[in-house]
Design a protein around this motif. Structure first.
Motif, PDB file in Angstrom:
ATOM      1  N   THR A 164      17.768  -4.411  12.290  1.00 62.21           N
ATOM      2  CA  THR A 164      18.107  -2.994  12.176  1.00 62.21           C
ATOM      3  C   THR A 164      16.967  -2.219  11.519  1.00 62.21           C
ATOM      4  N   LEU A 165      16.977  -0.913  11.750  1.00 62.27           N
ATOM      5  CA  LEU A 165      15.983  -0.058  11.109  1.00 62.27           C
ATOM      6  C   LEU A 165      16.151  -0.099   9.595  1.00 62.27           C
ATOM      7  N   GLN A 166      17.396  -0.153   9.145  1.00 61.36           N
ATOM      8  CA  GLN A 166      17.647  -0.204   7.701  1.00 61.36           C
ATOM      9  C   GLN A 166      17.007  -1.436   7.065  1.00 61.36           C
ATOM     10  N   SER A 167      17.027  -2.547   7.786  1.00 59.51           N
ATOM     11  CA  SER A 167      16.455  -3.774   7.225  1.00 59.51           C
ATOM     12  C   SER A 167      14.956  -3.631   7.027  1.00 59.51           C
ATOM     13  N   VAL A 168      14.288  -2.916   7.919  1.00 59.85           N
ATOM     14  CA  VAL A 168      12.843  -2.715   7.778  1.00 59.85           C
ATOM     15  C   VAL A 168      12.550  -1.764   6.630  1.00 59.85           C
ATOM     16  N   LEU A 169      13.326  -0.716   6.535  1.00 57.02           N
ATOM     17  CA  LEU A 169      13.066   0.306   5.515  1.00 57.02           C
ATOM     18  C   LEU A 169      13.423  -0.154   4.114  1.00 57.02           C
ATOM     19  N   GLN A 170      13.988  -1.358   3.995  1.00 55.23           N
ATOM     20  CA  GLN A 170      14.228  -1.922   2.670  1.00 55.23           C
ATOM     21  C   GLN A 170      12.936  -2.388   2.005  1.00 55.23           C
ATOM     22  N   ARG A 171      11.877  -2.533   2.806  1.00 51.78           N
ATOM     23  CA  ARG A 171      10.595  -2.920   2.217  1.00 51.78           C
ATOM     24  C   ARG A 171      10.254  -1.960   1.091  1.00 51.78           C
ATOM     25  N   GLU A 172       9.802  -2.508  -0.016  1.00 49.01           N
ATOM     26  CA  GLU A 172       9.546  -1.694  -1.210  1.00 49.01           C
ATOM     27  C   GLU A 172       8.534  -0.592  -0.941  1.00 49.01           C
ATOM     28  N   ARG A 224       0.829  -1.191   0.000  1.00 46.90           N
ATOM     29  CA  ARG A 224       0.000   0.000   0.000  1.00 46.90           C
ATOM     30  C   ARG A 224       0.869   1.249   0.000  1.00 46.90           C
ATOM     31  N   SER A 225       0.321   2.322  -0.525  1.00 49.78           N
ATOM     32  CA  SER A 225       1.074   3.571  -0.612  1.00 49.78           C
ATOM     33  C   SER A 225       0.701   4.520   0.516  1.00 49.78           C
ATOM     34  N   PHE A 283       7.690   0.836   1.994  1.00 48.77           N
ATOM     35  CA  PHE A 283       8.259   1.858   2.867  1.00 48.77           C
ATOM     36  C   PHE A 283       9.223   2.758   2.087  1.00 48.77           C
ATOM     37  N   ALA A 284      10.119   2.116   1.353  1.00 53.37           N
ATOM     38  CA  ALA A 284      11.131   2.872   0.612  1.00 53.37           C
ATOM     39  C   ALA A 284      10.485   3.828  -0.390  1.00 53.37           C
ATOM     40  N   LYS A 285       9.455   3.360  -1.067  1.00 48.72           N
ATOM     41  CA  LYS A 285       8.769   4.194  -2.058  1.00 48.72           C
ATOM     42  C   LYS A 285       8.099   5.390  -1.402  1.00 48.72           C
ATOM     43  N   ARG A 286       7.434   5.142  -0.285  1.00 48.79           N
ATOM     44  CA  ARG A 286       6.740   6.247   0.384  1.00 48.79           C
ATOM     45  C   ARG A 286       7.722   7.284   0.923  1.00 48.79           C
TER      46      ARG A 286
END
Length: 342
Positions: free
Chosen positions: A103-111, A46-47, A113-116
Motif C-alpha cells: 500500500t501507499l501508506q506502507s511506503v510513506l511510513q519510511r521515516e 536524506r531530507s 518520507f514522513a519527515k519530508r
C-alpha cells in the motif's frame, strides 16, 4: 552497492567485512550493483531528492566500486549482479503488479518520507518506486539473507514483504552500525566530504583518522579493525587505530611511513623543507585556502575548517581568522603554504 559515487569509503568496509565472513564459511555473496535504482535515486536518510545519474556515470562508478570491493571480498565466492537485469525489462503491467503487492501508506511510513511530508518538502513520485525496486532484487536472486546498514532497515524489511507476496520464503535481515564521518556527527559520506577513501594515500588516511573526535576512536577500532582494547591515552589510542587502518589498506611498511610523516609534522612540528608562498588578496584564512587551491569554494573551505582539517602554524583552526605575515597554513597532510602579507 549504490554506485552514485566512484569510490568506496571506510564506512563501506563494515558490511563488506560481514560478507567476507560469510564467504569464509563457504557461502556465496551476491553483490548487487544498483545500476538501475541509482538512476531513480535512493532517498535513504536524506531530507531531499537525490539527483538522477546517467547510465554512463553509473556504470563508470560501478566498475570502480567492484575493483575496490575485491580488496575485501573473495572474488571466487562473489556473484555480481546488476539490478538492471530484471528491472529494466519490466513492462508497465509488471510494475503495476509489483506496486499492487503493498500500500501507499506502507511506503510513506519510511521515516525520511514522513519527515519530508510533515515539513512540507517535496517527495518525488519516482522515489516511491525505490523500496519496491530494491525489494524485488531479493525476489530476483532468491536471497536467503540481506545485509546492510541501519539506514537500509526499512528497505530490507520491505524485501521480506515483497518476497512473501511473490510466493517466496522471506529473507532474513541483518543490519550493522553506520560509521560516523570525520565530523563525528553525520554518517560517513562522500557527498558530505567527511569520508576516508580506501584508496587514498597512506598519509592522508593516517591524518584523517587522527582528526576524528576522541569519542569516535573506540568505534572506529571496533568497526574497522575488530579491536576492543586500546591504550588509555586518547592520542596513543587514535594513533593505533590510524596505523591499523593504513596497514589494512596499504600494508605495514606504508603504515610506518605514514606514522613517521605525521609525527614529524604535528608532534615534532617539522615542516616540509620547501614551502610555496602565497600573497592572498585579503589576509583572512578562507581567502588563503581558496587562492592556494586548497578549497574550490568558500563553503568547502568552511567545511574543512569545521572538520578540523585546517591548521595555522600547526594548530587546528575551526573558523575563519585573520592571518599574520609568515603564518603557515596547511590543509590535509600534504598541502602547505607560507603567507606573505604586504
Amino acid at each position: 552497492m549504490d554506485p552514485t559515487a566512484p569510490d568506496i569509503h571506510a564506512g563501506h568496509l563494515v558490511v563488506l567485512d560481514v560478507l567476507r565472513l560469510f564467504q569464509d564459511e563457504g557461502h556465496t555473496a551476491v553483490l548487487i550493483v544498483g545500476d538501475y535504482t541509482a538512476r531513480i535515486g535512493d532517498p535513504s536518510g536524506r531530507s531531499e531528492t537525490r539527483p538522477v545519474l546517467s547510465r554512463e556515470q553509473v556504470e563508470a562508478n560501478a566498475q570502480t566500486y567492484l575493483d575496490q570491493a575485491y580488496r575485501v571480498l573473495d572474488r571466487d565466492r562473489t556473484e555480481v549482479r546488476r539490478n538492471s537485469e530484471w528491472l529494466e525489462g519490466m513492462t508497465a503491467a509488471d510494475i503495476l503488479h509489483l506496486l499492487g503487492t503493498q500500500t501507499l501508506q506502507s511506503v510513506l511510513q519510511r521515516e525520511d518520507f514522513a519527515k519530508r511530508l510533515k515539513e512540507g518538502h517535496p517527495v518525488g513520485a519516482h522515489e516511491i518506486l525505490y523500496p519496491f525496486s530494491q525489494a524485488y532484487d531479493s525476489v530476483a536472486v532468491d536471497a536467503d539473507l540481506e545485509i546492510g546498514g541501519t539506514d537500509q532497515l526499512f528497505n530490507l524489511l520491505y524485501g521480506r514483504d515483497i518476497m512473501r507476496a511473490y510466493g517466496k520464503t522471506p529473507q532474513d535481515v541483518a543490519v550493522f552500525p553506520l560509521l560516523e564521518g570525520l565530523d563525528g556527527v553525520n554518517k560517513m559520506s562522500k557527498s558530505l566530504g567527511n569520508y576516508i577513501g580506501i584508496t587514498e594515500p597512506p598519509e592522508e588516511v593516517y591524518g584523517k583518522v587522527m582528526s576524528i573526535p576522541d569519542e569516535l576512536t573506540a568505534r572506529y577500532a571496533r568497526l574497522l579493525l575488530g579491536r576492543d582494547e586500546l591504550p588509555d591515552n586518547p592520542r596513543d589510542a587514535k594513533a593505533e587505530v590510524a596505523r591499523g587502518l593504513v596497514q589494512r589498506l596499504h600494508g605495514a611498511e606504508a603504515a610506518g611511513v605514514a606514522e613517521g610523516a605525521w609525527d614529524r609534522l604535528f608532534r615534532q612540528r617539522e615542516l616540509p623543507s620547501e614551502l610555496s608562498e602565497l600573497r592572498p588578496t585579503r589576509p583572512n584564512l578562507i581567502t588563503a585556502l581558496l587562492e592556494a587551491g586548497f578549497a574550490k569554494s568558500a563553503s568547502e573551505a568552511r567545511r574543512l575548517l569545521q572538520q578540523g582539517g585546517v591548521r595555522v602554524n600547526g594548530d587546528k583552526v575551526a573558523e575563519d581568522v585573520t592571518l599574520a605575515d609568515e603564518d603557515v597554513v596547511s590543509a590535509g597532510k600534504r598541502n602547505f603554504v607560507r603567507v606573505r602579507l604586504g
